[in-house]
Structures are given as structure tokens and as C-alpha cells.
Design a protein around this motif. Structure first.
Motif, PDB file in Angstrom:
ATOM      1  N   GLY A   1      60.968  31.765  43.432  1.00  0.00           N
ATOM      2  CA  GLY A   1      60.026  31.241  42.631  1.00  0.00           C
ATOM      3  C   GLY A   1      58.582  31.640  43.080  1.00  0.00           C
ATOM      4  O   GLY A   1      57.621  32.175  42.436  1.00  0.00           O
ATOM      5  N   VAL A   2      58.335  31.767  44.543  1.00  0.00           N
ATOM      6  CA  VAL A   2      57.267  32.329  45.256  1.00  0.00           C
ATOM      7  C   VAL A   2      57.093  33.931  44.531  1.00  0.00           C
ATOM      8  O   VAL A   2      55.833  34.166  44.016  1.00  0.00           O
ATOM      9  CB  VAL A   2      57.328  32.341  46.699  1.00  0.00           C
ATOM     10  N   HIS A   3      57.976  34.680  44.652  1.00  0.00           N
ATOM     11  CA  HIS A   3      57.919  35.929  44.334  1.00  0.00           C
ATOM     12  C   HIS A   3      57.636  36.218  42.924  1.00  0.00           C
ATOM     13  O   HIS A   3      56.648  36.873  42.333  1.00  0.00           O
ATOM     14  CB  HIS A   3      59.176  36.797  44.463  1.00  0.00           C
ATOM     15  N   GLU A   4      58.375  35.515  42.031  1.00  0.00           N
ATOM     16  CA  GLU A   4      58.135  35.587  40.341  1.00  0.00           C
ATOM     17  C   GLU A   4      56.624  35.140  40.150  1.00  0.00           C
ATOM     18  O   GLU A   4      56.113  35.893  39.427  1.00  0.00           O
ATOM     19  CB  GLU A   4      59.158  34.548  39.737  1.00  0.00           C
ATOM     20  N   ASN A   5      56.399  33.922  40.803  1.00  0.00           N
ATOM     21  CA  ASN A   5      54.907  33.369  40.344  1.00  0.00           C
ATOM     22  C   ASN A   5      53.781  34.208  40.842  1.00  0.00           C
ATOM     23  O   ASN A   5      52.661  34.540  40.265  1.00  0.00           O
ATOM     24  CB  ASN A   5      54.716  31.760  40.770  1.00  0.00           C
ATOM     25  N   LEU A   6      53.895  34.621  42.079  1.00  0.00           N
ATOM     26  CA  LEU A   6      52.763  35.736  42.659  1.00  0.00           C
ATOM     27  C   LEU A   6      52.817  36.900  42.016  1.00  0.00           C
ATOM     28  O   LEU A   6      51.745  37.349  41.476  1.00  0.00           O
ATOM     29  CB  LEU A   6      53.025  35.686  43.988  1.00  0.00           C
ATOM     30  N   ALA A   7      53.988  37.453  41.646  1.00  0.00           N
ATOM     31  CA  ALA A   7      54.161  38.705  40.856  1.00  0.00           C
ATOM     32  C   ALA A   7      53.440  38.628  39.706  1.00  0.00           C
ATOM     33  O   ALA A   7      52.622  39.777  39.212  1.00  0.00           O
ATOM     34  CB  ALA A   7      55.405  39.215  40.530  1.00  0.00           C
ATOM     35  N   ALA A   8      53.420  37.519  38.896  1.00  0.00           N
ATOM     36  CA  ALA A   8      52.570  37.302  37.678  1.00  0.00           C
ATOM     37  C   ALA A   8      51.210  37.275  37.840  1.00  0.00           C
ATOM     38  O   ALA A   8      50.536  37.743  36.798  1.00  0.00           O
ATOM     39  CB  ALA A   8      53.145  36.015  36.936  1.00  0.00           C
ATOM     40  N   ILE A   9      50.516  37.111  38.714  1.00  0.00           N
ATOM     41  CA  ILE A   9      49.223  37.071  39.069  1.00  0.00           C
ATOM     42  C   ILE A   9      48.495  38.055  40.017  1.00  0.00           C
ATOM     43  O   ILE A   9      47.345  38.181  40.242  1.00  0.00           O
ATOM     44  CB  ILE A   9      48.563  35.628  39.189  1.00  0.00           C
ATOM     45  N   MET A  10      49.396  38.657  40.638  1.00  0.00           N
ATOM     46  CA  MET A  10      48.958  39.705  41.874  1.00  0.00           C
ATOM     47  C   MET A  10      48.078  40.648  41.196  1.00  0.00           C
ATOM     48  O   MET A  10      46.907  40.895  42.086  1.00  0.00           O
ATOM     49  CB  MET A  10      50.155  40.427  42.420  1.00  0.00           C
ATOM     50  N   ASP A  11      48.172  41.190  40.134  1.00  0.00           N
ATOM     51  CA  ASP A  11      47.091  42.078  39.859  1.00  0.00           C
ATOM     52  C   ASP A  11      45.689  41.554  39.515  1.00  0.00           C
ATOM     53  O   ASP A  11      44.598  42.163  39.635  1.00  0.00           O
ATOM     54  CB  ASP A  11      47.708  43.147  38.451  1.00  0.00           C
ATOM     55  N   GLN A  12      45.522  40.211  39.296  1.00  0.00           N
ATOM     56  CA  GLN A  12      44.298  39.592  38.985  1.00  0.00           C
ATOM     57  C   GLN A  12      43.775  39.010  39.969  1.00  0.00           C
ATOM     58  O   GLN A  12      42.501  38.522  40.166  1.00  0.00           O
ATOM     59  CB  GLN A  12      44.422  38.741  37.928  1.00  0.00           C
ATOM     60  N   LEU A  13      44.539  38.798  41.190  1.00  0.00           N
ATOM     61  CA  LEU A  13      43.991  37.982  42.537  1.00  0.00           C
ATOM     62  C   LEU A  13      42.838  38.768  43.008  1.00  0.00           C
ATOM     63  O   LEU A  13      41.839  38.029  43.347  1.00  0.00           O
ATOM     64  CB  LEU A  13      45.137  37.792  43.361  1.00  0.00           C
ATOM     65  N   PRO A  14      42.679  39.975  43.328  1.00  0.00           N
ATOM     66  CA  PRO A  14      41.594  40.409  43.907  1.00  0.00           C
ATOM     67  C   PRO A  14      40.346  40.340  43.176  1.00  0.00           C
ATOM     68  O   PRO A  14      39.154  39.992  43.762  1.00  0.00           O
ATOM     69  CB  PRO A  14      41.975  42.166  44.006  1.00  0.00           C
ATOM     70  N   GLU A  15      40.394  40.563  41.768  1.00  0.00           N
ATOM     71  CA  GLU A  15      39.057  40.312  40.996  1.00  0.00           C
ATOM     72  C   GLU A  15      38.907  38.797  41.119  1.00  0.00           C
ATOM     73  O   GLU A  15      37.553  38.314  41.233  1.00  0.00           O
ATOM     74  CB  GLU A  15      39.475  40.591  39.465  1.00  0.00           C
ATOM     75  N   ALA A  16      39.746  37.845  40.969  1.00  0.00           N
ATOM     76  CA  ALA A  16      39.528  36.388  40.866  1.00  0.00           C
ATOM     77  C   ALA A  16      38.886  36.135  42.419  1.00  0.00           C
ATOM     78  O   ALA A  16      37.790  35.401  42.502  1.00  0.00           O
ATOM     79  CB  ALA A  16      40.524  35.694  41.028  1.00  0.00           C
ATOM     80  N   LEU A  17      39.184  36.850  43.485  1.00  0.00           N
ATOM     81  CA  LEU A  17      38.861  36.633  44.638  1.00  0.00           C
ATOM     82  C   LEU A  17      37.285  37.120  44.989  1.00  0.00           C
ATOM     83  O   LEU A  17      36.512  36.531  45.437  1.00  0.00           O
ATOM     84  CB  LEU A  17      39.653  36.963  45.741  1.00  0.00           C
ATOM     85  N   LEU A  18      37.078  38.273  44.335  1.00  0.00           N
ATOM     86  CA  LEU A  18      35.816  38.690  44.308  1.00  0.00           C
ATOM     87  C   LEU A  18      34.774  37.795  43.493  1.00  0.00           C
ATOM     88  O   LEU A  18      33.686  37.482  44.055  1.00  0.00           O
ATOM     89  CB  LEU A  18      35.848  39.998  43.367  1.00  0.00           C
ATOM     90  N   MET A  19      35.212  37.314  42.233  1.00  0.00           N
ATOM     91  CA  MET A  19      34.563  36.089  41.807  1.00  0.00           C
ATOM     92  C   MET A  19      34.016  35.152  42.508  1.00  0.00           C
ATOM     93  O   MET A  19      33.027  34.512  42.596  1.00  0.00           O
ATOM     94  CB  MET A  19      35.147  35.762  40.422  1.00  0.00           C
ATOM     95  N   VAL A  20      35.260  34.276  43.160  1.00  0.00           N
ATOM     96  CA  VAL A  20      35.175  33.133  43.719  1.00  0.00           C
ATOM     97  C   VAL A  20      34.376  33.227  45.105  1.00  0.00           C
ATOM     98  O   VAL A  20      33.416  32.458  45.256  1.00  0.00           O
ATOM     99  CB  VAL A  20      36.630  32.496  44.186  1.00  0.00           C
ATOM    100  N   THR A  21      34.513  34.392  45.666  1.00  0.00           N
ATOM    101  CA  THR A  21      33.617  34.543  46.899  1.00  0.00           C
ATOM    102  C   THR A  21      32.239  34.883  46.721  1.00  0.00           C
ATOM    103  O   THR A  21      31.372  35.152  47.677  1.00  0.00           O
ATOM    104  CB  THR A  21      34.521  35.335  47.961  1.00  0.00           C
ATOM    105  N   GLY A  22      31.910  35.428  45.370  1.00  0.00           N
ATOM    106  CA  GLY A  22      30.473  35.749  44.964  1.00  0.00           C
ATOM    107  C   GLY A  22      30.193  37.008  45.115  1.00  0.00           C
ATOM    108  O   GLY A  22      28.909  37.564  45.232  1.00  0.00           O
ATOM    109  N   GLN A  23      31.312  37.769  45.426  1.00  0.00           N
ATOM    110  CA  GLN A  23      30.933  39.338  45.689  1.00  0.00           C
ATOM    111  C   GLN A  23      31.218  40.238  44.381  1.00  0.00           C
ATOM    112  O   GLN A  23      31.030  41.393  44.197  1.00  0.00           O
ATOM    113  CB  GLN A  23      32.165  39.698  46.494  1.00  0.00           C
ATOM    114  N   PHE A  24      31.676  39.571  43.183  1.00  0.00           N
ATOM    115  CA  PHE A  24      31.896  40.301  41.914  1.00  0.00           C
ATOM    116  C   PHE A  24      30.454  40.676  41.340  1.00  0.00           C
ATOM    117  O   PHE A  24      29.729  39.822  41.117  1.00  0.00           O
ATOM    118  CB  PHE A  24      32.703  39.744  41.187  1.00  0.00           C
ATOM    119  N   ARG A  25      30.271  41.843  41.143  1.00  0.00           N
ATOM    120  CA  ARG A  25      28.807  42.185  40.459  1.00  0.00           C
ATOM    121  C   ARG A  25      29.428  42.976  38.989  1.00  0.00           C
ATOM    122  O   ARG A  25      30.087  43.978  39.047  1.00  0.00           O
ATOM    123  CB  ARG A  25      28.083  43.135  41.182  1.00  0.00           C
ATOM    124  N   LEU A  26      28.601  42.730  37.890  1.00  0.00           N
ATOM    125  CA  LEU A  26      28.862  43.364  36.357  1.00  0.00           C
ATOM    126  C   LEU A  26      28.242  44.489  36.355  1.00  0.00           C
ATOM    127  O   LEU A  26      27.344  44.749  37.151  1.00  0.00           O
ATOM    128  CB  LEU A  26      28.540  42.452  35.571  1.00  0.00           C
TER     129      LEU A  26
END
Length: 161
Positions: free
Chosen positions: A136-161
Motif C-alpha cells: 500500500g505504501v509503494h502504490e500510494n507513494l508511486a501515485a504522487i511521487m512525481d508531484q512531491l518535489p513541486e509540492a514541497l517547493l511550494m509548501v516550503t516557500g521556495q517555488f518561484r513562478l
């Protein structure tokens, strides 16, 4: 960038040392290999809402993790209270990520519709609930892994448009 990651396992048996925490091992491998993450804290607590809340607050506020991944306590049993504890800690939900995890996992396992995990933000930390099984961990993380870096950049305030 190395993402500071904390892992929280909610498991009565795990907290008593009666079960090996194989789900957390899968999380650790995926975070280190696919996300360029560093595990800064790992903890197992019983399926008690107050203990889960306390651990989440410590991981976000004290350890200042960028990402907290929980495993366990997300199904339909009476003691499965991780989503409720998470909702009491987060400031904002990220429903699209939780929906993507369910949808992705359901392609391989229809029982994934019973997963009640949530995703949300506390301060500058993204908290993601995952199921309590390695598969379950593998299946669920795989579903969002490609978006996690972008999400983390946004949440941590490092994402710049």
C-alpha cells in the motif's frame, strides 16, 4: 535539495515491538532513492489519537521536517485514527494528492477505496498519510511521487513562478 523527512508509524503491535515495521522501511527506501530525501526522525506510536497528534506536532514544529509520511491507522477499524489526528494538526488539506493516491492504488487493488488517508499542510511541512502495508505504501507513494518535489517547493516557500 535534500528534503528533511520524518516517518511516523501508527501501530499498536509495532509500538510494543511485536511487529517489524516493514512499511517504514519501504518509505525510507523510496524517500532516499526517488525523492532525494533525508530521514531526520522516525517514530512508532500506538494507534492513539493524542500520541499521533503529539508526534506530528513535534516532527513539524521541533524537527522542522519538510515532509512527514505516516503509515498505518488509515483503514476502517475502530482504532484507525491517523486521518482524524492529522486533520487536527494540519492547517490546510491537499485533497487532490489524497485523491490521486486512492485512484492510483485502486488501479491495482480495488480495496484501496477503503483507504481514508489525508494530505495536508502544517506551517512549512507537508503531511501525507499512507497505508500500513508495504504494498500500500509503494502504490500510494508511486501515485504522487512525481508531484512531491513541486509540492514541497511550494509548501516550503521556495517555488518561484
Amino acid at each position: 535539495m535534500k528534503w528533511k523527512t520524518a516517518i511516523l508509524t501508527a501501530s499498536d503491535k509495532g509500538s510494543r515491538g511485536e511487529r517489524e515495521d516493514t512499511s517504514a522501511q519501504v518509505i525510507r527506501e523510496l524517500v532516499e532513492e526517488e525523492l532525494n530525501g533525508e530521514i531526520i526522525e522516525y517514530r512508532i506510536v500506538p494507534d492513539e489519537e493524542d500520541e499521533i497528534i503529539a508526534a506530528l506536532i513535534e516532527m513539524t514544529d521541533y524537527f522542522q521536517a519538510n515532509l512527514v509520511l505516516t503509515t498505518g491507522g488509515t483503514e476502517l477499524a475502530a482504532r484507525d485514527v491517523t486521518p482524524e489526528a492529522t486533520r487536527r494538526v494540519i492547517e490546510r488539506e491537499v485533497p487532490g494528492m489524497a485523491e490521486a493516491m486512492r485512484a492510483g492504488a485502486m488501479k491495482k487493488n480495488p480495496a484501496a477505496m477503503l483507504f481514508r488517508g489525508v494530505v495536508g499542510i502544517r506551517g512549512r511541512t507537508l503531511i501525507v498519510n499512507l497505508p500500513g502495508t508495504p504494498k500500500g505504501v509503494h502504490e500510494n507513494l508511486a501515485a504522487i511521487m512525481d508531484q512531491l518535489p513541486e509540492a514541497l517547493l511550494m509548501v516550503t516557500g521556495q517555488f518561484r513562478l
